[in-house]
Design an enzyme around this catalytic site. Structure first.
Site, mmCIF file in Angstrom:
data_model
loop_
_atom_site.group_PDB
_atom_site.id
_atom_site.type_symbol
_atom_site.label_atom_id
_atom_site.label_comp_id
_atom_site.label_asym_id
_atom_site.label_seq_id
_atom_site.Cartn_x
_atom_site.Cartn_y
_atom_site.Cartn_z
ATOM 1 N N TYR A 1 24.229 19.868 50.608
ATOM 2 C CA TYR A 1 25.165 20.119 49.508
ATOM 3 C C TYR A 1 26.482 19.434 49.840
ATOM 4 C CZ TYR A 1 27.825 22.889 46.046
ATOM 5 O OH TYR A 1 28.622 23.296 44.994
ATOM 6 N N LYS B 1 22.290 18.006 46.911
ATOM 7 C CA LYS B 1 23.055 18.358 45.717
ATOM 8 C C LYS B 1 24.373 17.603 45.829
ATOM 9 C CE LYS B 1 25.245 22.208 43.259
ATOM 10 N NZ LYS B 1 25.581 23.647 43.274
#
Length: 292
Positions: free
Chosen positions: A135, A164
């Site tokens: 992320y 992400k």
């Protein structure tokens, strides 16, 4: 990892007036997401106010989602931090029953170098019993995982399956997509950039607005993955103002205001966050009234 192609939803944690976890509302929210066609659920991410939940509350949220989901959708668990040793210890000790992958944020506050980020995820990869989705969210971590670093991690550690990407930079996203292995998932972490990233070769989104507009947003992503850009952009432009609204005063204050307007939850957040102002709540109500 086809399980994580499409629309993932970063679940909120609903609260009651006394700020305890609203289990019934969370169960209903999970059911609504499943019924409206999202592809997977992300539990205890930023949107869940996980930084404001204690250990017992996190366990309650996990148990509630796993039970309500009943193996119908893949589940991703947010588990990361800026103390590498403690993250690894938690990965080794955690019961991951019902979960299919980990979402692990790049270390925040410490501001590591790119080599430090690489070494952090090397340790996390070794410790994790589940596939890992990185992320990258520089607006929260104060450091940016560069495409070259993500590509290096992707090629060196086979259980790191995706990222992400929430830098909010379309040029960086395209560079990232061009560098990483073909089967590595570049997932949008920015609702407004979801469609262009998907059309550029990304694999979908982990979304906030999809929680409030699951059918419409999931359809947009599906059209994008099918290369049907004209149809997809019609939905994008229909939805886009709601994205501006829900992030105008921070996340998850905005999406909670929207869900409250829809009658899905009570509108409570925990300090240091505060609920959306009456002015923003009215703007969200106006949007929903005109959304057809």
């Amino acid at each position: 990892m086809k399980s994580f192609i499409g629309t993932g939803v970063a679940l909120i944690t609903p609260f009651k007036e006394d700020l305890s976890v609203d289990v019934q509302a969370l169960e209903n929210l999970v059911e609504s997401q499943i019924e409206n066609g999202v592809d997977y659920l992300v539990v205890l991410g930023t949107t869940a106010e996980s930084a404001s939940l204690d250990k017992e509350e996190k366990q309650l949220v996990k148990n509630t989602v796993v039970k309500q989901n009943n193996n119908r959708l893949p589940l991703v668990l947010g588990l990361g931090g800026n103390n590498t040793r403690l993250v690894c210890e938690e990965l080794k000790a955690e019961d991951f029953t019902g979960f299919d992958a980990i979402l692990s944020v790049s270390p925040f506050y410490n501001k590591p170098t790119q080599e430090g980020i690489y070494q952090h995820f090397k340790a996390v990869s070794t410790a994790s019993p589940l596939p890992i989705i990185l992320y990258n969210v520089p607006g929260r971590t104060a450091s940016n995982m560069l495409p070259e670093t993500i590509n290096r991690i992707a090629r060196d550690f086979e259980n790191v399956i995706g990222v992400k990407e929430a830098a909010g930079d379309m040029v960086q996203a395209m560079k990232l997509i061009s560098l990483v292995p073909e089967d590595f998932l570049v997932i949008s972490g920015d609702d407004m950039l979801t469609l262009p990233m998907t059309l550029a070769g990304g694999k979908g989104v982990i979304s906030v607005i999809a929680q409030g507009l699951p059918a419409e947003f999931s359809k947009m992503v599906s059209l994008g993955l099918d290369g049907k850009s004209a149809e997809a952009y019609k939905l994008h432009y229909k939805i886009q103002h709601s994205i501006d609204l829900i992030f105008a005063e921070g996340n998850p204050a905005g999406i909670k205001a929207l869900l409250a307007q829809k009658g899905s939850i009570e509108n409570y957040v925990r300090l240091p966050l505060v609920k959306a102002t009456p002015e923003l709540q009215q703007q969200i109500q106006d949007f929903l009234s005109n959304f057809k």
